[in-house]
Design a protein around this motif. Structure first.
Motif, PDB file in Angstrom:
ATOM      1  N   ILE A 411       5.533  -5.622 -40.874  1.00  0.00           N
ATOM      2  CA  ILE A 411       6.207  -5.839 -42.151  1.00  0.00           C
ATOM      3  C   ILE A 411       6.097  -7.311 -42.507  1.00  0.00           C
ATOM      4  CG2 ILE A 411       8.464  -6.198 -41.065  1.00  0.00           C
ATOM      5  CD1 ILE A 411       9.701  -4.815 -43.528  1.00  0.00           C
ATOM      6  N   GLU A 412       5.837  -7.604 -43.767  1.00  0.00           N
ATOM      7  CA  GLU A 412       5.672  -8.990 -44.184  1.00  0.00           C
ATOM      8  C   GLU A 412       6.993  -9.731 -44.047  1.00  0.00           C
ATOM      9  OE1 GLU A 412       3.868 -11.667 -47.871  1.00  0.00           O
ATOM     10  OE2 GLU A 412       4.212  -9.514 -48.130  1.00  0.00           O
ATOM     11  N   SER A 413       6.976 -10.781 -43.254  1.00  0.00           N
ATOM     12  CA  SER A 413       8.170 -11.589 -43.021  1.00  0.00           C
ATOM     13  C   SER A 413       7.712 -12.936 -42.476  1.00  0.00           C
ATOM     14  CB  SER A 413       9.111 -10.900 -42.035  1.00  0.00           C
ATOM     15  OG  SER A 413      10.192 -11.743 -41.695  1.00  0.00           O
ATOM     16  N   SER A 458       5.030  -0.885 -46.630  1.00  0.00           N
ATOM     17  CA  SER A 458       5.171  -1.125 -48.065  1.00  0.00           C
ATOM     18  C   SER A 458       6.245  -2.182 -48.318  1.00  0.00           C
ATOM     19  CB  SER A 458       5.549   0.174 -48.781  1.00  0.00           C
ATOM     20  OG  SER A 458       6.791   0.659 -48.290  1.00  0.00           O
ATOM     21  N   PRO A 459       6.150  -2.893 -49.458  1.00  0.00           N
ATOM     22  CA  PRO A 459       7.108  -3.981 -49.732  1.00  0.00           C
ATOM     23  C   PRO A 459       8.558  -3.517 -49.782  1.00  0.00           C
ATOM     24  CG  PRO A 459       5.212  -4.127 -51.196  1.00  0.00           C
ATOM     25  CD  PRO A 459       5.091  -2.825 -50.480  1.00  0.00           C
ATOM     26  N   ASN A 460       8.793  -2.273 -50.167  1.00  0.00           N
ATOM     27  CA  ASN A 460      10.174  -1.794 -50.257  1.00  0.00           C
ATOM     28  C   ASN A 460      10.656  -1.124 -48.966  1.00  0.00           C
ATOM     29  OD1 ASN A 460       8.555   0.436 -50.379  1.00  0.00           O
ATOM     30  ND2 ASN A 460       9.605   1.405 -52.111  1.00  0.00           N
ATOM     31  N   GLN A 461       9.884  -1.247 -47.916  1.00  0.00           N
ATOM     32  CA  GLN A 461      10.271  -0.657 -46.636  1.00  0.00           C
ATOM     33  C   GLN A 461      11.400  -1.466 -46.012  1.00  0.00           C
ATOM     34  OE1 GLN A 461      10.857   1.799 -44.658  1.00  0.00           O
ATOM     35  NE2 GLN A 461       8.762   2.276 -43.980  1.00  0.00           N
ATOM     36  N   HIS A 666      16.841  -6.564 -51.173  1.00  0.00           N
ATOM     37  CA  HIS A 666      15.863  -5.610 -50.659  1.00  0.00           C
ATOM     38  C   HIS A 666      14.650  -6.276 -50.020  1.00  0.00           C
ATOM     39  CE1 HIS A 666      18.243  -3.384 -53.666  1.00  0.00           C
ATOM     40  NE2 HIS A 666      18.086  -2.365 -52.824  1.00  0.00           N
ATOM     41  N   SER A 667      14.619  -7.586 -50.028  1.00  0.00           N
ATOM     42  CA  SER A 667      13.547  -8.316 -49.350  1.00  0.00           C
ATOM     43  C   SER A 667      14.003  -9.749 -49.147  1.00  0.00           C
ATOM     44  CB  SER A 667      12.254  -8.283 -50.170  1.00  0.00           C
ATOM     45  OG  SER A 667      12.389  -9.042 -51.357  1.00  0.00           O
ATOM     46  N   ASN A 669      12.230 -12.416 -49.874  1.00  0.00           N
ATOM     47  CA  ASN A 669      11.875 -13.193 -51.064  1.00  0.00           C
ATOM     48  C   ASN A 669      12.947 -13.051 -52.139  1.00  0.00           C
ATOM     49  OD1 ASN A 669       9.501 -14.251 -50.044  1.00  0.00           O
ATOM     50  ND2 ASN A 669       8.264 -12.513 -50.737  1.00  0.00           N
ATOM     51  N   GLU A 670      13.529 -11.859 -52.244  1.00  0.00           N
ATOM     52  CA  GLU A 670      14.615 -11.668 -53.200  1.00  0.00           C
ATOM     53  C   GLU A 670      15.824 -12.511 -52.815  1.00  0.00           C
ATOM     54  OE1 GLU A 670      17.460  -8.119 -55.049  1.00  0.00           O
ATOM     55  OE2 GLU A 670      15.876  -7.637 -53.603  1.00  0.00           O
TER      56      GLU A 670
END
Length: 793
Positions: A411-413, A458-461, A666-667, A669-670
């Motif tokens: 997961i992107e982090s 996915s980005p919303n995962q 939800h992320s 970045n948010e």
């Protein structure tokens, strides 16, 4: 060796009531009914006073009770079933071979020696196989080892029950223990070789010897590295044996059956156990008949009957008592029995042999020796152990990831997984990964040689969604900044720690300074300022009274002007400014000294308090740590929490008592965007990630307070994953080698944000406006004083 013992008794002139001991040899087939038929026939036609044998445990379980019925001893040389050790169930049974209880203890100690933790047992479904498998299970349980599964080899159908390939490959262990006779062991190995579940992926341990060269040569590489654990005699482990008796037995064997003699170095151990079993019975009979028996009949008297079950050896109890007390040095080692068990209690040895290439193909080579109740040791003639795969590296015993296609979810982090889209010359875009996780995957791949297939979530995962994805089989494993929690452990398993973590609070940097024109007055209270003013006026009036007659400087001025100038004199001395005239009288000088002392106290106190107030005002944030959030210092709906994450679990558990009253994110970045756009005032997340972004990306965000809720990150794996041990061992290896610490230093000690992006520690104009105004007033007062002086002049 049975015949050799009998003939040797003749040579040694051992007789019973003047006659040599006779014998009758019969061959059993493994069929219990056939064994009973042979036994019944033998005792019906002759006076049988003892039985040497039988060969198989399932036969012994029937022959021993039959011998009890007849009152004759049964001494086996190869029946190893642990159940036969029960003196109450088999009172007339003895054996010169070690029980499988001893063999099981030896196997368990072998596993402990090589740090193997579990195994699969394949056993034949009879007394020998079932008893041995159960004995190993008990020994493993006592040693905190694990028997993963037990696979049955059906001796009736001569096949494995179930799909051997599936059973072994789906097991969490790669250690296989076979408890079966030589014939069945050969058939089991044949099926295993055909299913490709022998070497190099599996390590097999056999309990019965097989001819390795009887297999197809194409399988030789797979057979290399197998171990054979079999009962041994004293000469194998450098223990004492009766060499004189053994030499005499070999001489008789060569004298009567030279064609069957294999050579002294190749005689099977069970042949020596047979000799000692026979010799035990011979000596016991001799001792029985030479002792004083208070009877008139023969020492070999029977209750006669044509029906075999009705025959009875009269002196049965006396003979059994003699056998239980028998003690001598036999050809296999010291022989001694006990009244409590049927087993031989001394001279219990085992040898571990290793399947290795030789000039004749493959052969078993002795590599370890065991003396009960001791431990395994290297023999005097040391041989190197060759492990499966023709390797000198000891197997770990568990499943290996070598060559396995591994679907890895990420997961992107930032900075754990950094995802970049790269366009080539043709305009095609590809995803390029970097970061802590990517480097860790490379390290693990180099050590374990698996084939990584990286799949980006996915980005919303959500993080809890990743847990569920592993549980559902969408990924084989997930590697990322995934916190190990009790709730998640109910659904999946985790590897050893890949990152030590905690939570930190992230907020905007405070750049606004509140302007207060009267901030210079805050170091002292209003009462103190009033007292100071009164002191100045009172001191000025005192000096005026003392100095008005003697001080020529101010004599030509009006009374009000003189008082004002002396008040100015007091002020100047208190603040250290000084004035342009001096006192002339002693009392005036004394009062001036008092003003100097008051100046030291007031200026020092004022300076210290002012500096403290300015420091606090400059570093003040809306909150100072997690306790301020718990105490509601900022509204809960101004706190950003990433949904379905470990911080959310902490918030619900420790702060809101289950109320979802936070600002949902939800992320990551948010979260950063919401802070920068003033939608939230604070958020908390994993320390590693927020430390990296505040040092390298969002320079106008900062961390406050100490870390809290310490935890760890682990690789997410399915429950009871086959490769868990292999993964854990290699992660520990990387940690011990310092490679994981190097990754942490690489990705979390870097800092690209310059100091100018932080709040300046210098006092700015806005913060000092009140002090500037004060200085201006002082200058004006000074200039006014100068003008007054000039006017008066």
């Amino acid at each position: 060796m049975f015949k050799a013992a009998m003939l040797l008794s003749h040579q040694y002139n051992i007789t019973i009531e003047g006659e040599f001991i006779g014998w009758q040899a019969e061959q059993t087939t493994g069929n219990i009914i056939d064994a009973m038929h042979i036994m019944c026939h033998a005792v019906s036609v002759s006076n049988v006073v003892g039985v040497v044998g039988p060969w198989l445990s399932r036969e012994a379980q029937v022959i021993a009770p039959f011998g009890e019925k007849l009152g004759i001893p049964v001494i086996s040389y190869s029946a190893t079933n642990p159940g036969l050790s029960d003196q109450n169930a088999y009172p007339n049974f003895h054996r010169t071979v070690a029980s499988d209880f001893v063999a099981a203890a030896a196997v368990a100690k072998l596993f402990i020696r090589y740090n193997w933790t579990s195994c699969t047992i394949i056993y034949q479904n009879d007394a020998f196989g079932t008893g041995g498998a159960n004995a190993i299970s008990e020994a493993f349980n006592d040693s905190r080892l694990i028997v993963s599964q037990m696979i049955v080899f059906d001796i009736a159908t001569r096949s494995i029950r179930g799909d051997l390939k599936s059973l072994l490959t789906n097991a969490a262990t790669r250690m296989v223990v076979v408890w079966a006779e030589s014939l069945y062991t050969y058939l089991i190995l044949q099926e295993a070789l055909a299913s490709n579940v022998v070497g190099p992926q599996f390590t097999w341990i056999l309990s019965s010897s097989v001819s390795l060269n009887s297999f197809n040569q194409t399988f030789y590489e797979n057979l290399i590295g197998m171990l054979l654990i079999e009962p041994a005699v004293g000469s194998v482990v450098n223990a004492p044996i009766n060499a004189t008796l053994l030499s005499a037995a070999y001489s008789i064997w060569q004298q009567y059956e030279l064609e069957s003699f294999p050579g002294s170095m190749n005689v099977d151990n069970y042949a020596l156990f047979t000799f000692d079993a026979t010799w035990t019975l011979i000596q016991s009979l001799q001792q029985l008949c030479t002792s004083k028996i208070n009877i008139s009949s023969s020492c070999l008297s029977f209750i006669e009957s044509s029906f075999c079950f009705d025959r009875r050896f009269i002196h049965s109890n006396l003979l059994l008592d003699v056998i239980s007390r028998t003690e001598f040095l036999g050809v296999s080692g010291p022989i001694q029995f006990s009244m409590n068990v049927t087993d031989r209690i001394t001279g219990l040895y085992y040898s571990a042999k290793n399947a290795q290439p030789s000039s004749n193909g493959l052969s078993f080579v002795s590599v370890l020796e065991y003396s009960h109740p001791g431990d395994w040791r290297i023999p005097t003639k040391e041989n190197v152990i060759i492990w499966p795969g023709n390797s000198l590296t000891q197997p770990i015993g568990g499943t290996l990831l070598k060559g396995v296609n591994l679907r890895i979810g990420v997961i992107e982090s930032v900075p754990f997984t950094i995802v970049e889209k790269i366009k080539d010359a043709s305009g095609q875009s590809t995803i390029q990964y970097s970061g802590y996780v990517h480097d860790l995957i490379k390290l693990l791949q180099n050590k374990m040689e698996f084939i990584p297939i990286i799949e980006l979530a996915s980005p919303n995962q959500t993080y809890n969604g990743l847990i569920q994805a592993v549980r559902n089989g969408d990924y084989d494993i997930v590697i990322g900044d995934v916190t190990v929690t009790a709730t998640r452990r109910k659904l999946v398993d985790f590897s050893n720690t890949i990152f030590d973590n905690s939570l930190r609070i992230i907020i905007r940097k405070t750049t606004d300074v509140n302007i207060d024109l009267f901030s210079f007055l805050k170091p002292f209270s209003w009462n103190l300022w009033l007292l100071l003013l009164c002191t100045l006026i009172y001191a000025g009036i005192l000096i005026y009274i003392i100095e008005r007659q003697d001080n020529e400087t101010l004599q030509n001025q009006s009374i009000l002007s003189q008082i004002a100038m002396y008040v100015w004199y007091s002020f100047g001395n208190i603040v250290g400014y000084g004035v342009e005239f001096h006192t002339n009288t002693g009392a005036g000088r004394l009062l001036t000294a008092g003003l100097y002392i008051l100046s030291l106290i007031l200026v020092a106190s004022y300076t210290a308090n002012l500096a403290s107030d300015l420091t606090i005002a400059k570093s003040k944030s809306i909150i100072s740590g997690i306790d301020d959030i718990k105490n509601g210092k900022i509204p809960f709906n101004r706190i950003g929490i990433l949904v379905d994450s470990a911080p959310e679990e902490y918030y619900l558990r420790e702060i809101s008592n289950g109320a979802r009253n936070y600002y949902p994110l939800h992320s990551l970045n948010e979260a950063y965007f919401s802070l920068l756009t003033n939608m939230i005032d604070a958020a908390f997340w994993d320390s590693g990630a927020v430390e990296y972004v505040t040092n390298n990306i969002f320079c106008n965000l900062t961390l406050i307070g100490n870390d809290f809720d310490k935890s760890v990150f682990g690789i997410v794996t399915p429950q009871k994953w086959l490769y868990a041990q292999d993964l854990d061992v290699n992660i520990l290896s990387l940690r011990e080698a310092g490679d994981i610490e190097k990754l942490r230093q690489k990705w979390f000690q870097a800092k690209t944000c310059s100091d100018s992006s932080e709040i300046s520690t210098a006092i700015k104009i806005e913060a000092m406006s009140a002090l500037v105004k004060l200085l201006i007033k002082r200058v004006r007062l000074a200039s006014m004083s100068t003008q007054v002086t000039r006017t008066s002049t």
